[in-house]
Design a protein around this motif. Structure first.
Motif, short mmCIF file in Angstrom:
data_model
loop_
_atom_site.label_atom_id
_atom_site.label_comp_id
_atom_site.label_asym_id
_atom_site.label_seq_id
_atom_site.Cartn_x
_atom_site.Cartn_y
_atom_site.Cartn_z
N ASP A 189 8.46 41.43 82.62
CA ASP A 189 8.16 40.45 81.72
C ASP A 189 7.00 39.85 82.35
OD1 ASP A 189 10.01 40.87 80.00
OD2 ASP A 189 11.42 39.32 80.45
N ARG A 190 5.91 40.32 82.48
CA ARG A 190 4.50 39.76 82.96
C ARG A 190 3.36 39.96 82.00
NH1 ARG A 190 6.98 42.34 87.63
NH2 ARG A 190 8.03 40.74 88.96
N LEU A 191 2.38 39.26 81.98
CA LEU A 191 1.13 39.42 81.38
C LEU A 191 0.29 39.72 82.39
CD1 LEU A 191 1.29 36.06 78.80
CD2 LEU A 191 1.50 38.70 78.30
N SER A 192 -0.92 40.38 82.03
CA SER A 192 -2.26 40.69 82.65
C SER A 192 -2.97 39.52 82.17
CB SER A 192 -2.90 41.93 82.31
OG SER A 192 -3.35 41.96 81.19
N ASP A 223 4.38 48.47 76.32
CA ASP A 223 3.59 47.31 76.58
C ASP A 223 3.75 46.23 75.18
OD1 ASP A 223 2.29 47.92 78.68
OD2 ASP A 223 0.66 49.01 77.89
N HIS A 224 3.95 46.80 73.96
CA HIS A 224 4.08 45.87 72.92
C HIS A 224 5.34 45.29 73.01
CE1 HIS A 224 5.49 45.34 68.75
NE2 HIS A 224 4.27 44.84 68.45
N THR A 225 6.34 45.84 73.26
CA THR A 225 7.77 45.23 73.54
C THR A 225 7.70 44.15 74.58
OG1 THR A 225 8.68 47.26 73.08
CG2 THR A 225 10.25 45.64 74.24
N ARG A 226 7.23 44.30 75.85
CA ARG A 226 6.91 43.35 76.88
C ARG A 226 6.23 42.09 76.32
NH1 ARG A 226 2.65 42.90 80.03
NH2 ARG A 226 1.90 44.76 79.38
N VAL A 246 7.72 35.61 71.42
CA VAL A 246 8.64 35.47 70.24
C VAL A 246 9.54 34.50 70.21
CG1 VAL A 246 10.49 36.78 70.98
CG2 VAL A 246 9.91 36.94 68.52
N LYS A 247 9.79 33.60 71.34
CA LYS A 247 10.73 32.60 71.34
C LYS A 247 9.95 31.29 70.74
CE LYS A 247 10.38 33.11 75.90
NZ LYS A 247 10.61 33.01 77.40
#
Length: 407
Positions: free
Chosen positions: A228-231, A96-99, A105-106
């Motif tokens: 590459d998604r967010l809740s 999860d941290h990586t995703r 980070v961009k």
């Protein structure tokens, strides 16, 4: 200090000296042993790691989890945050941290940060213009605080009228007033309401800002998790973390750096003559008196040893960045401020996969803020006796309450 791990009683040591005179207290702890039992900020026992090599290894050790689900039941009572603020990078392990980190980070790449340099200098000059005619100022309230909050709010697209409230909420979370027991809970509730409303407004009318970009990532993915998604909770928590960390650490770094220079007038004059040396000096300010004395707490996934001390799975582990950066085994004469020393490997911004996401921005803001300040007020001086200055009484934050200066 007494009660070191493995040599004294089971009762945790008193952390009051770490609040009153932290660097002397950490020096005594390092000398006494590598790991100590203390009472953490949540009132529960924790293991404090003090020596550079142990801290650096532990920062990158995957057996030490940031996920509170690995804590011993009932053994950790940190911030009581609602899920919509708690699902952030400070509580996550891979994957999860990586995703989540990959999605933001961009915004903090060297190129993006460099593009902000001129706007940051413009804000710094405007703040100094407002201070100039008075001949004196509180450098925290009038400069070191407004600069990073302006920058990070502009980055996220937060309206001007909402920024003053955020400063009050932030102070309530970092250094709550003991005489107001409900203050922290009120601040958390206000923050949640604020971020929920802000995200709704950005959804309805997106802007050219980081928060609008993150909302687009969330919504374009249809709300599914994975890839590459967010809740929705991760989206809200990410905005909360970027704003809080982007303000809190930078205001303390700028304030601490200015005080360090006022304590070392030879270094102050050297940087006024040679501002190109400021980036190296900021690295030494980070090592010498950084804004984050402790890394975020960790929980062993299994029984393990640090510095020869056995730590059971699930117990809280605190890694002392402040102590590691003053370890004479890594930095000779560590209590001397020396921008010319070998600063490779200082841990002020962390180490490993949890290295500070906003480090490039904080460094650029601090260099720019100091460059503008030293150029504008070459005769800068303290406006109160040195002994009158007070730091916030917090294990996790090292920053001045105020810094009265004159010129």
């Amino acid at each position: 200090m007494q009660n070191t791990a493995g040599t004294g009683p089971d009762a945790p040591i008193d952390v009051t000296p770490l609040l009153d005179d932290p660097y002397a207290a950490y020096a005594a702890l390092r000398e006494a042993g590598p790991v100590h039992r203390i009472t953490g900020a949540d009132g529960q026992p924790a293991w404090l790691v003090t020596r550079y090599d142990d801290v650096r290894r532990a920062l990158a050790d995957p057996r030490l989890s940031l996920d509170k689900r690995h804590a011993t039941p009932g053994g950790y009572r940190g911030f009581s945050l609602p899920p919509a603020l708690d699902a952030n990078l400070l509580n996550m392990d891979p994957p999860d941290h990586t995703r989540v980190r990959r999605l933001v980070v961009k915004a903090f790449t060297p190129g993006r940060v460099n593009a902000l340099r001129e706007p940051v200098r413009r804000v710094a000059d405007e703040l100094l213009d407002a201070m100039a005619e008075r001949g004196r100022a509180d450098l925290i309230a009038d400069y070191a605080g407004p600069l990073p909050i302006t920058v990070i709010c502009d980055l996220l697209g937060i309206p001007q009228d909402d920024r003053r409230d955020f400063l009050a909420w932030s102070d309530a979370l970092i250094t709550p007033d003991p005489s107001r027991p409900g203050q922290m809970k009120e601040a958390i509730g206000s923050m949640l309401e604020f971020y929920t409303g802000l995200i709704a407004a950005k959804r309805a009318q997106p802007g050219d800002d980081l928060l609008s970009d993150l909302i687009a990532v969330r919504d374009d993915a249809g709300g599914d998790e994975g890839g590459d998604r967010l809740s929705e909770d991760e989206l809200t928590s990410l905005a909360f973390l970027i704003l809080l960390a982007g303000y809190e650490n930078t205001v303390h770094l700028i304030g601490n750096a200015v005080l360090t220079l006022l304590d070392h007038p030879d270094q102050l004059h050297q940087l006024q003559r040679n501002p190109a040396e400021l980036p190296a000096a900021v690295e030494e300010f980070l090592r010498y008196d950084g804004p984050a004395p402790l890394a975020i707490r960790r929980f062993p996934k299994e029984d393990l040893e640090i510095g020869g001390v056995r730590i059971p799975a699930g117990e809280s582990v605190l890694l002392s960045i402040a102590s590691a950066n003053r370890d004479p085994g890594r930095f000779p004469e560590p209590d001397t401020m020396d921008p010319g020393r070998d600063l490779s490997g200082h841990l002020a911004m962390g180490h490993g996969i949890h290295y500070c996401l906003g480090a490039p921005l904080a460094r650029m803001e601090t260099v720019t803020a100091l460059d503008a300040l030293l150029a504008r007020f070459p005769e800068l001086r303290l406006d109160v006796p040195r002994g009158a200055l007070r730091h916030r009484r917090a294990l996790r934050a090292r920053g001045l309450i105020s810094l009265p200066v004159a010129w």
